[in-house]
Design a protein around this motif. Structure first.
Motif, short mmCIF file in Angstrom:
data_model
loop_
_atom_site.label_atom_id
_atom_site.label_comp_id
_atom_site.label_asym_id
_atom_site.label_seq_id
_atom_site.Cartn_x
_atom_site.Cartn_y
_atom_site.Cartn_z
N ARG A 12 0.76 -1.19 -0.20
CA ARG A 12 0.07 0.08 -0.02
C ARG A 12 0.77 1.35 -0.04
O ARG A 12 0.43 2.17 -0.45
N VAL A 13 2.14 1.19 0.60
CA VAL A 13 2.97 2.45 0.55
C VAL A 13 3.19 2.96 -0.78
O VAL A 13 3.24 4.21 -0.91
N ALA A 14 3.45 2.05 -1.86
CA ALA A 14 3.65 2.52 -3.08
C ALA A 14 2.26 3.51 -3.80
O ALA A 14 2.60 4.46 -4.28
N SER A 15 1.32 2.63 -3.50
CA SER A 15 0.14 3.55 -3.86
C SER A 15 -0.13 4.82 -3.02
O SER A 15 -0.71 5.93 -3.64
N ALA A 16 0.02 4.81 -1.60
CA ALA A 16 -0.25 5.97 -1.16
C ALA A 16 0.98 7.14 -1.47
O ALA A 16 0.33 8.31 -1.49
N ALA A 17 2.03 6.47 -1.86
CA ALA A 17 2.94 7.73 -2.13
C ALA A 17 2.63 8.28 -3.46
O ALA A 17 2.60 9.35 -3.79
N PHE A 126 15.75 21.36 12.04
CA PHE A 126 16.78 20.65 11.26
C PHE A 126 16.59 19.15 11.37
O PHE A 126 16.30 18.68 12.17
N THR A 127 16.64 18.69 9.89
CA THR A 127 16.45 17.19 9.76
C THR A 127 17.63 16.41 9.77
O THR A 127 18.16 16.48 8.85
N THR A 128 17.94 15.91 10.96
CA THR A 128 19.29 15.44 10.97
C THR A 128 19.54 13.88 10.61
O THR A 128 20.64 13.43 10.55
N SER A 129 18.34 13.24 10.37
CA SER A 129 18.09 11.95 10.15
C SER A 129 17.11 11.62 9.39
O SER A 129 16.09 12.51 9.47
N PRO A 130 16.89 10.40 8.82
CA PRO A 130 15.44 10.12 8.14
C PRO A 130 14.44 9.99 9.29
O PRO A 130 13.10 9.90 8.53
N VAL A 131 14.66 10.20 10.27
CA VAL A 131 13.59 10.19 11.37
C VAL A 131 13.48 11.19 12.46
O VAL A 131 12.82 11.04 13.26
N THR A 132 14.24 12.27 12.40
CA THR A 132 14.63 13.12 13.54
C THR A 132 14.56 14.66 13.15
O THR A 132 15.26 14.73 12.03
N LYS A 166 8.07 7.90 4.69
CA LYS A 166 8.03 7.07 3.77
C LYS A 166 7.02 7.68 2.71
O LYS A 166 6.92 7.18 1.48
N LEU A 167 6.17 8.39 2.86
CA LEU A 167 4.97 8.90 1.94
C LEU A 167 5.23 10.25 1.47
O LEU A 167 4.60 10.74 0.61
N ALA A 168 6.36 10.83 1.83
CA ALA A 168 6.73 12.26 1.50
C ALA A 168 7.47 12.25 -0.03
O ALA A 168 8.07 11.15 -0.59
N VAL A 169 7.16 13.55 -0.80
CA VAL A 169 7.96 13.58 -1.96
C VAL A 169 8.33 14.95 -1.87
O VAL A 169 8.10 15.65 -1.05
N PRO A 170 9.48 15.23 -2.79
CA PRO A 170 10.15 16.37 -2.72
C PRO A 170 9.09 17.59 -3.24
O PRO A 170 8.20 17.39 -3.96
#
Length: 307
Positions: A12-17, A126-132, A166-170
């Motif tokens: 589902r992640v691909a379709s949601a993205a 600051f986004t210092t990692s993919p999760v923080t 995971k669902l974000a886009v540029p």
């Protein structure tokens, strides 16, 4: 497709993205940060952890029920779309003109939602990692949502925001202003003499309709502005002699932009070269004279008023 910690694939992640791409395009006006002139190194998507996503409501955090619930909330619009810095970048975290604001930048404390203000240090993250997310690049406290109370804080340990990322886009670049409605050729300020079939060219807003009309309102040329903002339209049906042309652009929203092209004189192809007085040219040729608003054409020693 994205793998979970257990190694299972989440289809589902691909379709949601994919749905996020459309959502991002629709929501960019709402999600754009205060300094929207540049969205370089910014992302667009929900801000969510394993169980909660950030909202603009007073509680700020809403239970999502995990990734499937987050996907449904994104598709329904319940989960707001945020614009935030990509990994390694800094900037505001914003949605609908509001920004996340830390009361104590770089230290533990409350986090609220306030009108965006690029001069407020508490709104720089600051986004210092993919999760923080942190409010200071090195040792700043981390964005956290308290599961029991759904309150957002800046704490010593942060929430893992990977689910939302995971669902974000540029973030899409800001669309440039459409080209103004302009007639480029022919240059009627240099010569207002036209031949049948003359092609008018210019610029305008893509998707707009351009119509050229004569002095009686008859359409003599029509076209659509292309995706690059250019248009061209050959004229037809203009009678020989004086006339007055108008170009009208009808925008996609129905508004009209009108340019008065002014007076023109339509001549046949054999009249396109300079015309001479027959007394000078030995009776061969013609002369074009204007007097009292009429156009007098003399050809082969015979005179008539052009229609």
């Amino acid at each position: 497709m994205v793998s979970t910690k257990s190694g299972k694939r989440i289809g589902r992640v691909a379709s949601a993205a994919a749905a996020m791409v459309g959502l991002a395009a629709v929501s960019m006006t709402l999600a754009a940060p205060a300094n929207a002139a540049s969205l370089e190194n910014m992302m667009t998507g929900p801000i969510a952890g394993e169980s909660y996503f950030l909202t603009l409501n007073p509680g700020y955090g809403t239970y999502s029920g995990g990734l499937p619930g987050l996907e449904a909330a994104v598709e329904s619009g319940a989960a707001p779309i945020w614009t935030y810095p990509s990994v390694g970048a800094s900037g505001p975290i914003s949605s609908d003109g509001l920004c996340l604001q830390a009361a104590k930048p770089g230290a533990a404390g409350a986090v609220s939602v306030a009108p965006c203000d690029e001069t407020n240090p508490g709104q720089t993250w600051f986004t210092t990692s993919p999760v923080t997310f942190k409010t200071a690049k090195a040792n700043g406290a981390m964005l956290r949502i308290e599961g029991a109370s759904s309150v957002v804080t800046n704490a010593n340990s942060g929430t893992n925001w990977e689910a939302g990322m995971k669902l974000a886009v540029p973030a899409a670049p800001v669309a440039p202003d459409p080209a103004p409605f302009v007639v480029l050729t022919p240059n009627l300020s240099e010569s207002n003499t036209l031949l049948p079939g003359t092609t008018f060219t210019g610029t305008g807003e893509p998707g707009s309709t351009v119509v050229i009309t004569d002095k009686d309102g008859n359409t003599v040329g029509e076209t659509i502005v292309d995706e690059y903002g250019a248009w061209s339209a050959p004229i037809s049906g203009l009678p020989q002699g004086p006339n007055n042309l108008t170009a009208t652009e009808t925008l996609p929203n129905g508004e009209n932009v009108v340019i008065d092209l002014g007076p023109v004189v339509v001549v046949m192809s054999d009249e396109s070269t300079p015309l001479m007085d027959p007394t000078v040219a030995g009776g061969v040729g013609a002369v074009l004279v204007t007097a009292a608003g009429a156009t007098l054409v003399i050809r082969r020693r015979k005179a008539h008023i052009a229609a």
